[in-house]
Design a protein around this motif. Sequence first.
Motif, PDB file in Angstrom:
ATOM      1  N   VAL A  68     -16.519 -14.405  -2.963  1.00  0.00           N
ATOM      2  CA  VAL A  68     -16.712 -12.980  -2.710  1.00  0.00           C
ATOM      3  C   VAL A  68     -16.702 -12.739  -1.211  1.00  0.00           C
ATOM      4  CG1 VAL A  68     -18.249 -11.008  -2.988  1.00  0.00           C
ATOM      5  CG2 VAL A  68     -18.046 -12.691  -4.833  1.00  0.00           C
ATOM      6  N   LEU A  69     -15.817 -11.861  -0.773  1.00  0.00           N
ATOM      7  CA  LEU A  69     -15.735 -11.490   0.633  1.00  0.00           C
ATOM      8  C   LEU A  69     -16.695 -10.341   0.903  1.00  0.00           C
ATOM      9  CD1 LEU A  69     -11.842 -11.491   0.978  1.00  0.00           C
ATOM     10  CD2 LEU A  69     -13.429 -13.342   1.580  1.00  0.00           C
ATOM     11  N   ARG A  70     -17.368 -10.403   2.070  1.00  0.00           N
ATOM     12  CA  ARG A  70     -18.363  -9.410   2.440  1.00  0.00           C
ATOM     13  C   ARG A  70     -18.044  -8.821   3.813  1.00  0.00           C
ATOM     14  NH1 ARG A  70     -21.244  -8.328  -2.204  1.00  0.00           N
ATOM     15  NH2 ARG A  70     -21.863 -10.285  -3.249  1.00  0.00           N
ATOM     16  N   PRO A  71     -18.596  -7.627   4.122  1.00  0.00           N
ATOM     17  CA  PRO A  71     -18.451  -7.098   5.478  1.00  0.00           C
ATOM     18  C   PRO A  71     -18.971  -8.116   6.488  1.00  0.00           C
ATOM     19  CG  PRO A  71     -19.304  -5.406   4.020  1.00  0.00           C
ATOM     20  CD  PRO A  71     -19.314  -6.692   3.234  1.00  0.00           C
ATOM     21  N   GLY A  72     -18.235  -8.311   7.551  1.00  0.00           N
ATOM     22  CA  GLY A  72     -18.570  -9.327   8.541  1.00  0.00           C
ATOM     23  C   GLY A  72     -17.733 -10.575   8.399  1.00  0.00           C
ATOM     24  N   ASP A  73     -17.177 -10.823   7.204  1.00  0.00           N
ATOM     25  CA  ASP A  73     -16.276 -11.954   7.033  1.00  0.00           C
ATOM     26  C   ASP A  73     -14.959 -11.669   7.757  1.00  0.00           C
ATOM     27  OD1 ASP A  73     -18.172 -13.172   5.471  1.00  0.00           O
ATOM     28  OD2 ASP A  73     -17.243 -12.626   3.562  1.00  0.00           O
ATOM     29  N   GLU A  74     -14.238 -12.731   8.028  1.00  0.00           N
ATOM     30  CA  GLU A  74     -12.980 -12.592   8.766  1.00  0.00           C
ATOM     31  C   GLU A  74     -11.855 -12.322   7.768  1.00  0.00           C
ATOM     32  OE1 GLU A  74     -10.531 -15.019  12.241  1.00  0.00           O
ATOM     33  OE2 GLU A  74     -12.634 -15.489  11.838  1.00  0.00           O
ATOM     34  N   VAL A  75     -11.662 -11.050   7.465  1.00  0.00           N
ATOM     35  CA  VAL A  75     -10.739 -10.651   6.402  1.00  0.00           C
ATOM     36  C   VAL A  75      -9.630  -9.779   6.989  1.00  0.00           C
ATOM     37  CG1 VAL A  75     -10.498  -9.480   4.184  1.00  0.00           C
ATOM     38  CG2 VAL A  75     -12.638 -10.672   4.745  1.00  0.00           C
ATOM     39  N   LEU A  76      -8.398 -10.171   6.730  1.00  0.00           N
ATOM     40  CA  LEU A  76      -7.221  -9.404   7.122  1.00  0.00           C
ATOM     41  C   LEU A  76      -6.576  -8.867   5.845  1.00  0.00           C
ATOM     42  CD1 LEU A  76      -5.156  -8.609   9.377  1.00  0.00           C
ATOM     43  CD2 LEU A  76      -3.987 -10.776   8.892  1.00  0.00           C
ATOM     44  N   THR A  77      -6.264  -7.574   5.819  1.00  0.00           N
ATOM     45  CA  THR A  77      -5.772  -6.956   4.582  1.00  0.00           C
ATOM     46  C   THR A  77      -4.428  -6.271   4.784  1.00  0.00           C
ATOM     47  OG1 THR A  77      -7.079  -4.962   5.048  1.00  0.00           O
ATOM     48  CG2 THR A  77      -8.069  -6.640   3.615  1.00  0.00           C
ATOM     49  N   PHE A  78      -3.693  -6.188   3.670  1.00  0.00           N
ATOM     50  CA  PHE A  78      -2.385  -5.537   3.644  1.00  0.00           C
ATOM     51  C   PHE A  78      -2.233  -4.938   2.257  1.00  0.00           C
ATOM     52  CE2 PHE A  78       2.201  -5.411   2.950  1.00  0.00           C
ATOM     53  CZ  PHE A  78       2.701  -4.956   4.158  1.00  0.00           C
ATOM     54  N   VAL A  79      -1.976  -3.622   2.180  1.00  0.00           N
ATOM     55  CA  VAL A  79      -1.968  -2.921   0.891  1.00  0.00           C
ATOM     56  C   VAL A  79      -0.746  -2.016   0.781  1.00  0.00           C
ATOM     57  CG1 VAL A  79      -3.161  -1.221  -0.551  1.00  0.00           C
ATOM     58  CG2 VAL A  79      -4.481  -2.939   0.705  1.00  0.00           C
ATOM     59  N   ASN A  80      -0.033  -2.152  -0.336  1.00  0.00           N
ATOM     60  CA  ASN A  80       1.024  -1.207  -0.684  1.00  0.00           C
ATOM     61  C   ASN A  80       1.247  -1.229  -2.179  1.00  0.00           C
ATOM     62  OD1 ASN A  80       2.489  -1.809   2.411  1.00  0.00           O
ATOM     63  ND2 ASN A  80       2.102   0.240   1.672  1.00  0.00           N
ATOM     64  N   ARG A  81       1.913  -0.205  -2.685  1.00  0.00           N
ATOM     65  CA  ARG A  81       2.184  -0.169  -4.128  1.00  0.00           C
ATOM     66  C   ARG A  81       3.002  -1.390  -4.536  1.00  0.00           C
ATOM     67  NH1 ARG A  81       5.462   4.882  -5.944  1.00  0.00           N
ATOM     68  NH2 ARG A  81       3.707   5.854  -4.862  1.00  0.00           N
ATOM     69  N   ASN A  82       4.036  -1.710  -3.735  1.00  0.00           N
ATOM     70  CA  ASN A  82       4.826  -2.916  -3.942  1.00  0.00           C
ATOM     71  C   ASN A  82       5.049  -3.598  -2.602  1.00  0.00           C
ATOM     72  OD1 ASN A  82       5.652  -3.123  -6.844  1.00  0.00           O
ATOM     73  ND2 ASN A  82       6.452  -1.071  -6.464  1.00  0.00           N
TER      74      ASN A  82
END
Length: 408
Positions: free
Chosen positions: A209-223
Motif C-alpha cells: 500500500v502506497l501512502r502520502p510521503g512515499d516516493e510515488v511517480l504517477t501517469f494516468v490516461n484512458r489508454n
Amino acid sequence: MKILFVHQNFPGQFLHLAPELARRGHDCLALTDGTNMREAPIPVLRYRHETPLPDPQATRLGRNYTQMSDRGVTVARAAVQLRDQRGYRPDVIFGHSGWGETLFLKEVWPEAKLLIYAEFYYRGIGQDVAFDPEFDRRGFDAVMIAQGRAAHLGQALLHADAGLSPTLWQASTYPPPLRRMIEVIHDGVDTQAVAPDPGAGFALPDGRVLRPGDEVLTFVNRNLEPYRGYHVFLRALPAVLAARPDAQVVLVGGDGVSYGPAPAEGTWKERVLAEVGDRLDLSRLHFVGRVPYDRFKALMQVSRAHVYMTYPFVLSWSMLEAMSAGALVIGSRTAPVEEVIRHGMNGLLVDFFDVKGWSEVMTEALADPDRFRPLRDAARGTILSRYDLRSVCLPRMVEFVERFAPRA
C-alpha cells in the motif's frame, strides 16, 4: 423549462449540470445510445443505432461525415417519435456535437433553443495532426482528411443558438465566425471530493500500500498511447529509476487506442515497453489498467509527482483533478496544458519530446518534495479559484442554459 440532453455516452460532460437543473425545477430528460448503460442522474430514453460503415472508396473524404450524419438521422427519427407519439417539445436542447447527434434536431423542434457542447474542431495543420513525426509522417492527403473531419462540427454549431467549450484553447480551435458563438465554461472539478488526504492509501497488485510521503511517480490516461505521451514518459523512466532506487511508478490506463492510429502490431503499451523494458526495474513499474474513480483519486493523493502529457488536443479532466488532490503536476509544454499550468508557479512544464528533460525534472521532483510543496498548494489554489465545480463552473453553466428560457 423542458430541457433535453443529447449525448451518446450520457451523462458525459453533463454529469453535474443535468441533476442541478433538475434540482432547480426544470423538467430534464436525456437521449442516449441504446448501448450506453451508464447510471444516469435524470430520466433517460435510448435510441438504437446500427448503421453499417461507409465504403471508403465510395465516400472518400465524406466517410466521416457519412458516419456522423447517419447517427444524426437516427437521433432525429427518435426525436420525431418523441414529438409525435408523446407530444414532447423541449424548450432547450443541449447536446454534444462530436458524434453528429444534434445535426437535424432543429428540423424536428425549430422553436427550441439548441446549445452545442463544442469540444474540439479538427484542423489539418497546427494542432494534433503531424505533431509527433515519429508516429505521424502523413502527407497532404492526411491534412485534407483531418480538415474534412470538421464538416459535421461546423454544421452542428451553425445550426445552433450557442456553443460551450471547456477551455479557451479548445474554443480557439474553431474558426473565428464560429468561435464568436462559443462561451468558455469548464465542466468543473469537485474540489470537496478531490482534495489532499494524509490518510489516503493506494494498494498495488502485490498487496503493498502506497501512502502520502512515499516516493510515488504517477501517469494516468484512458489508454496508454502516443497522443498522451506514453512513449516519451516510458523512455524517460530508466534514468529516473536509476537515480531514485526507492521510487515506485504507477501507470493507469487501458491497452486500447482513444486517439490516433493503432500500432501495426500489438498495443502501444507493448511496443514501447519492448523498446525500453530491459533498462527498467519492472518490479517498481506497476501497470494497473483502468481503475475505479475512488482508486484514481487515492492515487493522486499519494502521488509525489504526477506526469501529464498531451498533443495539442482535448485537455483531460485527470490533470485538473490531480492538481485538486494536491499533486505536483509535471506537464507537457503544449497549449492545452499551458492554459492551466504556469511553470514554477503551480506546476512544472517540459517540452513534449525532451526525454532527457523529463528524466531530470521527474528525478528532481521525487528527490526533494519539500522544495515543491508551494507549487502543490498553488496548484490546488488554481483549481479552487478557476475550476471549482460548486462555486465557479456549475453556477455559470446553469446561467448559460437558463439564459435561453422562453419569454413568458
